[in-house]
Structure formats: C-alpha cells, structure tokens
Design an enzyme around this catalytic site. Sequence first.
Site, PDB file in Angstrom:
ATOM      1  N   ARG A  93     -10.546  -5.910 -22.190  1.00  0.00           N
ATOM      2  CA  ARG A  93      -9.883  -4.750 -21.193  1.00  0.00           C
ATOM      3  C   ARG A  93     -10.204  -4.661 -20.006  1.00  0.00           C
ATOM      4  O   ARG A  93     -11.487  -5.122 -19.391  1.00  0.00           O
ATOM      5  CB  ARG A  93     -10.395  -3.319 -21.973  1.00  0.00           C
ATOM      6  CG  ARG A  93     -10.089  -3.419 -23.352  1.00  0.00           C
ATOM      7  CD  ARG A  93     -10.593  -2.213 -24.186  1.00  0.00           C
ATOM      8  NE  ARG A  93      -9.561  -1.013 -23.704  1.00  0.00           N
ATOM      9  CZ  ARG A  93      -9.747   0.272 -24.039  1.00  0.00           C
ATOM     10  NH1 ARG A  93     -11.075   0.704 -24.371  1.00  0.00           N
ATOM     11  NH2 ARG A  93      -8.907   1.166 -23.822  1.00  0.00           N
ATOM     12  N   HIS A 458       2.039   7.068 -21.156  1.00  0.00           N
ATOM     13  CA  HIS A 458       1.892   6.531 -19.936  1.00  0.00           C
ATOM     14  C   HIS A 458       2.624   7.212 -18.836  1.00  0.00           C
ATOM     15  O   HIS A 458       2.014   7.632 -17.798  1.00  0.00           O
ATOM     16  CB  HIS A 458       2.349   5.222 -19.950  1.00  0.00           C
ATOM     17  CG  HIS A 458       2.812   4.383 -18.539  1.00  0.00           C
ATOM     18  ND1 HIS A 458       3.948   4.830 -17.898  1.00  0.00           N
ATOM     19  CD2 HIS A 458       2.020   3.637 -17.823  1.00  0.00           C
ATOM     20  CE1 HIS A 458       3.789   3.935 -16.412  1.00  0.00           C
ATOM     21  NE2 HIS A 458       2.425   3.385 -16.710  1.00  0.00           N
ATOM     22  N   GLU A 749      -0.540   6.905  23.575  1.00  0.00           N
ATOM     23  CA  GLU A 749       0.265   6.482  22.523  1.00  0.00           C
ATOM     24  C   GLU A 749       0.855   4.991  23.211  1.00  0.00           C
ATOM     25  O   GLU A 749       1.507   4.339  22.574  1.00  0.00           O
ATOM     26  CB  GLU A 749       1.503   7.139  22.151  1.00  0.00           C
ATOM     27  CG  GLU A 749       2.361   7.884  23.529  1.00  0.00           C
ATOM     28  CD  GLU A 749       3.474   8.875  23.221  1.00  0.00           C
ATOM     29  OE1 GLU A 749       3.911   8.896  22.082  1.00  0.00           O
ATOM     30  OE2 GLU A 749       3.494   9.573  24.170  1.00  0.00           O
ATOM     31  N   CYS A 835      -1.899  13.741  16.517  1.00  0.00           N
ATOM     32  CA  CYS A 835      -0.631  14.519  16.050  1.00  0.00           C
ATOM     33  C   CYS A 835       0.354  13.530  15.474  1.00  0.00           C
ATOM     34  O   CYS A 835       1.622  13.955  15.265  1.00  0.00           O
ATOM     35  CB  CYS A 835      -0.051  15.362  16.986  1.00  0.00           C
ATOM     36  SG  CYS A 835       0.680  14.346  18.511  1.00  0.00           S
TER      37      CYS A 835
END
Length: 953
Positions: A93, A458, A749, A835
């Site tokens: 597993r 699931h 920016e 922002c």
Amino acid sequence: MANKWVYMFSEGNMTMRNLLGGKGANLAEMTSIGLPVPQGFTITTEACTQYYEDGRKINDEIMAQAMEGVKKMEELNGKKFGDLQNPLLVSVRSGARASMPGMMDTILNLGLNDDVVAAMIKGNPDPAFERFVYDSYRRFIQMFSDVVMEVGKKYFEQLIDAMKEKKGVKFDVDLTAADLKELAEQFKAEYKNQLGKDFPSDPVEQLKLAIEAVFRSWDNPRANVYRRDNDIPYSWGTAVNVMPMVFGNLNNESGTGVAFTRDPATGENKLMGEFLINAQGEDVVAGVRTPMPIAQMEKEFPEAYAEFIKVCETLENHYHDMQDMEFTVENKKLYMLQCRNGKRTAPAALKIACDLVDEGHKTPEEAVAMIDPRNLDTLLHPQFDAAALKAATPIGKGLGASPGAACGKVVFTADDAVAWAERGEKVVLVRLETSPEDITGMKAAQGILTVRGGMTSHAAVVARGMGECCVSGCGDINMDEENKKFTLAGKEFHEGDFISIDGTTGNIYDGQIATVDAQIAGEFGRIMAWADQFRKLKVRTNADTPADAKKARELGAEGIGLCRTEHMFFEEDRIAAFREMICSDTVEEREAALDKILPYQQNDFKALYEALEGCPVTIRFLDPPLHEFVPTTEEEIKKLADAKNKSVEEIKAIINSLHEFNPMMGHRGCRLAVTYPEIAKMQTKAVIRAALEVQKAHADWNVKPEIMIPLVCEVKELKYVKQVVVETADAEIAAAGAKLEYEVGTMIEIPRAALTADEIAKEADFFCFGTNDLTQMTFGFSRDDAGKFLNAYYDTKIFENDPFAKLDQTGVGKLMEMSLKLGKPVNPKLHVGICGEHGGDPSSVEFCHKIGLDYVSCSPFRVPVARLAAAQAAIAEKAEQKKCCGCNESADAEKKAFVDDDTKEKLKEAAEKAQVIAKELAETSAEVAKAGLAGLKAGIEEAKKAYNANKKN
C-alpha cells in the site's frame, strides 16, 4: 554505511512521517502503543525519490532490504512468503506524508499463484475455505492487473457481471467457489489476452512489480491533480507499506470496516463508520456492496467491537484529533490496518476544533493551526433557499455524504463534466460509482451523485476533501451509463437535464431549486476570533461595489485593498459618456464628457466609504486599455457617432486606432493618466469629494482615501501623475474649507518597479503588489492564454502549480521581497500589501507574512480563508522561532567551547606578529616587502595550524 531504505513497524514512530509517510508512521506508532497491527515494514519516501532518480527502477540495494524485511516479517508471523505449506500473503500500500485518500494504489492478497492456491485448499478441505481462497485469488489477479500492469479493470468487471448474470445472483458474495475458480481462470486468460504473456507466478517478482507500481502511482494523473489542489510537493514522494494480509473475506466470522471517531460531515462527537461481513477493504471504499452502520458490528462481533471502541478512545487521546481508521476482523479477532487524522467537511472541522479545545485536547492556538483554510470556502457558498426547498418534493434519497447544495445539468462522465464546465455550464456528475480517475470531473462539477457507495466511498471521501456537495448510494436509480441516461421515480433523465442534490440530507430533486447565501455563526465566529488574536497581517478585500464591500465586512475584512474603478464605467449612461471622452478631439471635449461621469464615480466612492465605516479604502485609478470600452455593434457605433457629431467611418477609424498588438503591455494604467491627465483629475475629484461628504456625515470615522496609481515602471511617471492628483485633491479640500488626509501610492506590478523600488518609494505613500500582472510580466505568460499550455508544464514537472493561482515565491516572491528591502529604508512609513488573486491563497498568504507585508487583499468570500491562513503563518513562525532559539543557544555554546585559551593565545600572538610585519612593510623597499609578505603568510599559517589542531581535538 549504506542508506537504510526499509524500517520495520517496530522501528518507527509518528515523528518519522517525512521518511515513513503518514500511513507508515502511524502503523509504527500504533505498534508502539500496543494496538493490534499486523507486523510488516515500510519502504521509505527516500526510496521513492531514488526510484525516480534511477530512471523509474528499484535498485538492488532497496530490493535486498525489502526482502530482508520480508524475512523478518516471516519470523514475526510464523509464515513463509511463497511457501506451499504455510504461505504468507501480503498487502502493498502507498503512504505519502500528506494524506491523499484514493489517489494512489494498493495491491491486496499478493503472493498467490496456482500452486499456493491448490496447497491452501488441500490443507483445508472446507468448501467455505475453498471459496475464500478463490475469492482472494480472483481479487488479486484483478487488482494486480489493473494497478501494477495497467490493464483496465473494466475487462474484469465485465467478466464478473457476466458471471453474476449467468448464475442469477446480485452480489459477488453470492458466487460459489466453483464460480470464483472459473472467474480466476477467465481473469488470467484476459491478462494474457491484453499483455501477451502469462500472469506472473513468482511471489518475489510480484512484490517487486507491486512496489514499483506504488512508486509509479505517485506520478499518476489523479495524484498530480490532487497534489496541485492540496499544496503537496512532488519532491516528497510516497512510502510503501508491506504488511501481512488479514482476511475480512475469510468467512462470516470475518469482515472489514472504515470508521471515524467523530462524524466527518457534521463533527458530532460520535463513532461513525461502516462495516461489511465477509469482505475486503476495497468493497467498503468502492461501494461494491452497501455496508451496514458500524453500530451493527456490535451485534455481529461483540468482542471485536468492544475492543475497537477502546482502540478509538486510545487513538483520539493519543493523537488529540478525530481519527479515520481502517480495520479488519478475521475469525472475530480485530486488526488495525490504518489510522490518520480524518478528512472532514468545513463545518465539521470547525466543530471538532472547538470541541477539542473544550475537551482539553487542544489549545485555541492549536485548534486554529489544525484547520485547512481552503475548506472554509465551502462554508460560504450558497445553500438551497428554505422556502423553495419546502415547496419541492424529493424524487429520491441517498446518503448525505458531503454537505452543501448543488444544482446543474446531468453529465455522466468526468470528461463531459470538464468539457461542459469549460463552456460555462453548471453540471452535476452522476455515476454508478466514482473512481480515482474521475477526480478532474468531480472538481469541475457542482456536485456528485452516485448509485453505489456509502459515507466512506471514494466519492464521499474525495468530495468532502474538495468541499464539494455529494449524495452517494442512491440505489433507486436505474443507471444506463452507456446511453447516458438514468431512471428515478419513474422519470427518465438524460444528459443535460437539470437536477438538484442536497449533500446534507441526501435528497435528490428534479429540476432547479433556488439557492441563498450560507449563514455563518457558532464555531465559525469562535475560530475566527481566535485567528484574529494570533495573526499579524491585516486582511482587506478586493471590492468594486457596496454589496461586495458589505459582504466582505461581514466576513471580517478590515478595509478595501483594491477597488477597480473601471468596473464602475460599464453601466449604460456611464459607458456612453466615457466613449464620448475617448472619441473627443480636444481636452475641453474630454473634460466635458468626464464631467458627466464624475457624479456617478463620486456616489460610488461614497457608498464604498460608508460600507467600510472608516476602514481604509484603496482606489485604483483607471487601468485597462481604452479599446475595452469602445462599442462593437453597428447600433452602438451609430449612437456614438451621432453624440460626437462624427460619421460612422470616423468613429470606426478611432476604434481601429485604439487596438494594440499587445494591449496588456500597451496604453493602459498610469500611461493613460500621462496621456490624458484629465482622467486622473476627474477620478481625484470623485475620490476627494466623496470622502469629504462622508467625513462630514460621520465625524467619528477616520476617512482617509488611498489613491493607487497602476502600472508604474519609472519614478518620473509616478511623480508626474501624483502631481496631478495632489494639485487637484488639495484644491478640492481647500475649496471645501475642510481638512482631509489622503495618500497616493502605486501598484508594483512591473518587474522594473520592483527593481527600482528605492526610487519609487520616495514618491509613494504605499505599495500594493498587483501579483496578477507582476506574475504575467515576470514569467512572460499571458494570464489569459497560459491555460492552453500549462497542463503540458504540469505533466513534464516544469511547474507543479499554476503561478497565477499560487504565488511563485522563487521569482515573483523575490521581486516582492526586493521591493520591501529597497523601499522601506527610503520611506519608513511605507505600508505594503498585496491585492492580486494570490491574496486569498493560503500558501501565498504565509509567504506575505514571512516577508513582512502589512496586509493581504482578496475577494470577499476568501476573506475568512486569508484571516485563518495569516493566523497559521504567525503560529508557525512562533513555533519555528522557539525551535531556532534552542538551536542557536546550543550552537553559540558550541562556538564558545570550541576555541580554548591556548588557541586564543596563539591566535593573538600571530595577529601581533602580522601587525609588526605590516608596519615594517610600510617602511621598507619593495624587496623587503616581499620578504615581509612571506613572513606574514607564515604567521597566518601558524595560526591556522593551531586552530585546526584544536578542531581535531
């Protein structure tokens, strides 16, 4: 010494999660506290990393240590791997360090082959035992073929369905030993048909292939999608857990189950789970048979149930959190196969956190730290309108597996869900049962409805983890997936028909039901209050309307970090005036057109100030290129031509002249204000007049507008536009005979702005990082087009995340940090926020905290997410500082102890000698200087030798 790749369960503990993965660490921990765990071993996450470094191969050393682990497991369990007399069968597993339910692979019953099967049956002639052996064998062949060899499981499911139809039975459990033997033969034949070779019979080969398959599953598509959604780095890898099989399908004295110590949907403090007699774990999770409630186990297996209740109590007290457990009962004896902190819905997470504080398990700080901020989103989404719901009649009912309301058009496949959602349709994914391959469709859908499966299927587990509405196990549905239709309550539903589902009650409704905003109270307020105590970052909102601002305030926003003024221009009267401005020939004409917009802008800003009640409001001046505002239809163009007394051809020529090859890097932002200062003047008047009006009405409020100039790349730009703003603002304030403080700042920016932040900070009262554009310009990606190719970047591991959704801390983050380091010393009063869309992403918020931002700003419904993430960042930093303080004290002590008195004296003598030589050098000729330099080097060498000698000692 060679790397240690394998740890027996008895060698580990829960602190070794990074090495052993979550499952391995918890199996080791359960072993150490004396719980009944089948004793096996874990192959480490480092081995997974090595597997990929070695070209997706398990090297001989890893495999040798794994076989040594098998040998120890044989000794512990008294069975032999591959032995015909007393065979040891194992499960293989996955187990990543972060829980990833259903995303990776498991193989059960490994070690079986024809000879082992025959020997097992020969040793126990009971027909029921024979049935068990063949049931285990057919399961192993199917699972190994599907998971390890990647032969689709559908081929085997078709064979099972054909066998059940032939025998006239409904469930797998009704098939006889002979039926299952025949199925096993059919499965092997199908394996050979698909792969052109026989099913592997050597248990060692089976084990190696299975380990490779688990490692390989770390990189499967569904795991990659889940990791991106849950901030799990690809570099972590997965561990592999190998443990002896215990058999819930042995007989009717055996069974398997999944349980939670508290209800994962509501958080109620009661045991919740499901159990199946004569079954293996996959049957419960896959929803192949409808399980019984866990409480019924008490009637069937009273002793095992009583022991299990004690185990639940032990685990909760040990981990101090709600536990998700898998267990098996073999011949009435309980075995624990897994425990982990359970996935839970957002309401459950809040309730459990508060209850754990009240019960003494957690401090408020720990309670805040344990909640996944992303899940809070689900609390804030609409629910069904109570009146509309009362008037509606359910047409069916399943299990309320994941709360919330979902309404949409029916689709039957994950691919269709994605495709329909991409074209703007809201869909509900309806499936017989979901599988891990459906994750992208589950994400795209508003909700999930399944015919099969329980609360731990699931569909249920994954939907809860995603915060998505889910109703599972509606057995009344007659499904025809192939023809994309189903029947419920006598009505046939086709693809595209509307359906509504309630993930809280499990009710299913025909058609559409109106929704309303969620109500937030109780534990939410308590957790948020705690979070606000611990966080340092302020949280603002991005809002352009009073309604958005009001909602954000309700959710805890402390101001507006971004008001996009261009969004206010698009109403009919305003857009007409703005188009007139664009098509004007003179400054006077432009000003006249802008004067028509001024009252609208002023009223908009006034409403925002009033909604924020004196909290900060940052207003960004016009940003987009002008072509976004021009008319597109012949009717609108004619209307504008008449208004400006121009011909249609003249207007079309103006429109064509405004179009740019790359408008996102074109005539926009502060460039508009440089070209047309009258736009900045009009917006300044609106900002200041509105502020003066609100200040007059509310003298107790601190109304202090923050005017943000966008897209600055050069300090002279900012200085020019700022002068326009300041002259206009000061004139307005003077004319009003009032006092009003205001600030003028800029968005960072453009990379050049970050690189020259020290210059820009001289003219700016604040910085606000517009990370949408900053990301775009740093990467050189168009944020509108990047989605077309980013999937290829995910597949090739160039990127693990969408940089527009999760802040790129390495590149964009470095520019942000640089801006702070350059700007703050120049302007100590500079306040800085963010922002862009990243302001509501938890990992990005954590980064903003680390580099010292003052606030983050995000959409209204993300405000609670940001508040919680900011608190967790502060809590994590505090914990790290405590840890580092201990390390630093230790390191300082080591440094002090390292240089003894003898060495200090020698170093002092060497330094004095060097000083004498240096003085002589200054007074002598060049030749003497050379000799003196050699002496200096000798003195330094002598000091080094003394130091190194001491170091060795």
